[in-house]
Enzyme design. Structure first.
Site, PDB file in Angstrom:
ATOM      1  N   LYS A 224       1.230  -1.125   0.052  1.00 54.90           N
ATOM      2  CA  LYS A 224       0.002  -0.566  -0.247  1.00 54.90           C
ATOM      3  C   LYS A 224       0.747   1.492   0.342  1.00 54.90           C
ATOM      4  O   LYS A 224       1.921   1.663   0.464  1.00 54.90           O
ATOM      5  CB  LYS A 224      -1.244  -0.252   1.061  1.00 54.90           C
ATOM      6  CG  LYS A 224      -2.218  -1.054   0.840  1.00 54.90           C
ATOM      7  CD  LYS A 224      -3.207  -0.880   1.722  1.00 54.90           C
ATOM      8  CE  LYS A 224      -4.421  -2.008   1.050  1.00 54.90           C
ATOM      9  NZ  LYS A 224      -5.585  -1.750   2.471  1.00 54.90           N
ATOM     10  N   ARG A 259      -3.684  -9.841   4.844  1.00 61.17           N
ATOM     11  CA  ARG A 259      -4.380 -10.062   2.667  1.00 61.17           C
ATOM     12  C   ARG A 259      -2.927  -9.207   2.195  1.00 61.17           C
ATOM     13  O   ARG A 259      -3.097  -8.388   2.604  1.00 61.17           O
ATOM     14  CB  ARG A 259      -5.828  -9.119   3.134  1.00 61.17           C
ATOM     15  CG  ARG A 259      -6.007  -9.197   1.546  1.00 61.17           C
ATOM     16  CD  ARG A 259      -7.055  -7.856   1.025  1.00 61.17           C
ATOM     17  NE  ARG A 259      -7.339  -7.969   0.161  1.00 61.17           N
ATOM     18  CZ  ARG A 259      -7.608  -6.734  -0.457  1.00 61.17           C
ATOM     19  NH1 ARG A 259      -5.722  -6.575  -0.356  1.00 61.17           N
ATOM     20  NH2 ARG A 259      -8.021  -7.152  -1.529  1.00 61.17           N
TER      21      ARG A 259
HETATM   22  C1  8Y7 Z   1      -8.472  -4.220   1.678  1.00 62.49           C
HETATM   23  C2  8Y7 Z   1      -9.387  -5.281   1.233  1.00 62.49           C
HETATM   24  C3  8Y7 Z   1      -8.260  -3.727  -0.491  1.00 62.49           C
HETATM   25  C4  8Y7 Z   1      -7.705  -3.783   3.160  1.00 62.49           C
HETATM   26  C5  8Y7 Z   1      -9.834  -6.042   3.178  1.00 62.49           C
HETATM   27  C6  8Y7 Z   1      -5.684  -2.878  -1.851  1.00 62.49           C
HETATM   28  C7  8Y7 Z   1     -10.108  -5.418  -1.267  1.00 62.49           C
HETATM   29  C8  8Y7 Z   1      -6.653  -2.889  -2.018  1.00 62.49           C
HETATM   30  N1  8Y7 Z   1      -8.042  -3.784   0.444  1.00 62.49           N
HETATM   31  N2  8Y7 Z   1     -10.033  -5.632   2.313  1.00 62.49           N
HETATM   32  N3  8Y7 Z   1      -9.138  -4.741  -0.065  1.00 62.49           N
HETATM   33  N4  8Y7 Z   1      -8.607  -5.118   4.133  1.00 62.49           N
HETATM   34  N5  8Y7 Z   1     -10.146  -6.334   3.836  1.00 62.49           N
HETATM   35  O1  8Y7 Z   1      -4.019  -2.620  -1.994  1.00 62.49           O
HETATM   36  O2  8Y7 Z   1      -7.090  -3.307   3.655  1.00 62.49           O
HETATM   37  O3  8Y7 Z   1      -4.769  -3.979  -1.543  1.00 62.49           O
HETATM   38  S1  8Y7 Z   1      -7.855  -2.907  -1.895  1.00 62.49           S
END
Ligand code: 8Y7
Length: 286
Positions: A224, A259
């Site tokens: 990020k 994640r």
């Molecule tokens: C997150 C996410 C994204 C996160 C959860 C990226 C879909 C942006 N970020 N879902 N999604 N938590 N639960 O840079 O921080 O991956 S998208």
């Protein structure tokens, strides 16, 4: 019988040994107008690769939630993700979560084989909390201030940790009231979603405060922009080392699910952490 996904999440939470969720995007990138088939096949191949690297869960997303991204319709999102979910389900035993805020997409993806819902909008869309209750699968409720298109314009909090915790308490209460099972709820502070670098750093530094409510915590920091701001690395794919450091810090602060894009390297980080934890004498004998 193998453990249900929710049991594995609860166990990861109790033991402070996080599961690794691998990111599978099914969004066409803006530089390519290749056919939809190509993107589906690409996503499936990527999912197989992440599974071979040791992913515990695969997160399938058909709408970009990056700052500034334009919204897509439920029909478009279903068209993108359903075939991918079906193809992965036919090839792999790794459980999938569906990254969506739309109740129609939740239903279509779970019917196609998804075993979890990941909603960056915290089940706030009309019908979302009811759909999640009806589908009876684990659900991640994430905090976001504002909407993806504009959320990074002027994030503002009284106390970011207290404000995020209070939002997550409200949304988990709404989830329980709608009939979502207690053991199915996972919360997420939503790194980068309507937050300055200072807000993100405070959330990570004080991540343990978010455990007080008792819910397992999902954390997404991988690649990020907060890591770009800290390291000066403008390209997201140059942020592996920073992502691994953040994964380690988050794991030490009790995350139940990480994640990530880089599954194999994250699995190695967690093996090192686990080995040292196993070799650490109990506090009383120190
Ligand atoms: C997150 C996410 C994204 C996160 C959860 C990226 C879909 C942006 N970020 N879902 N999604 N938590 N639960 O840079 O921080 O991956 S998208």
């Amino acid at each position: 019988m193998t453990a249900q996904l929710f049991e594995r999440i609860q166990q990861a939470h109790r033991q402070r040994r996080p599961l690794v969720m691998g990111i599978v995007n099914v969004t066409p990138d803006s530089f390519s107008d290749g056919g939809r088939y190509w993107h589906a096949e690409d996503a499936v191949a990527h999912a197989l690769d992440l599974a071979s690297q040791g992913a515990d869960i695969l997160d399938i997303g058909g709408e970009s939630t990056r700052p500034g991204a334009e919204p897509v319709s439920a029909e478009q999102e279903i068209e993108r993700v359903v075939r991918v979910v079906e193809q992965i389900a036919s090839r792999l035993a790794v459980p999938m979560s569906i990254d969506t805020s739309k109740p129609e997409v939740m239903k279509a993806a779970v019917a196609a084989g998804a075993a979890m819902i990941n909603d960056v909008n915290g089940l706030r869309a009309a019908g979302a909390v009811e759909a999640a209750a009806e589908l009876n699968v684990p659900v991640c409720i994430m905090h976001m201030q504002g909407q993806p298109r504009t959320m990074q314009e002027k994030p503002s909090y009284q106390d970011v940790v207290a404000d995020v915790a209070s939002f997550l308490a409200q949304r988990s209460a709404a989830a329980l009231a709608a009939g979502i099972r207690r053991e199915h709820i996972v919360i997420d502070p939503g790194f980068g979603f309507g937050k300055t670098l200072g807000h993100n750093l405070e959330l990570l530094a004080r991540q343990e405060d978010l455990l007080a409510a008792g819910w397992p915590l999902l954390v997404g920091i991988s690649r990020k922009s907060m890591l770009g701001a800290i390291t000066g690395r403008k390209q997201a794919d140059q942020r592996l080392a920073a992502s691994l450091a953040a994964a380690m810090l988050s794991a030490q602060r009790g995350a139940a699910i990480l994640r990530v894009h880089d599954v194999g390297p994250t699995v190695d980080v967690l093996k090192v952490l686990s080995a040292v934890t196993d070799a650490t004498p109990p506090a009383a004998s120190r």
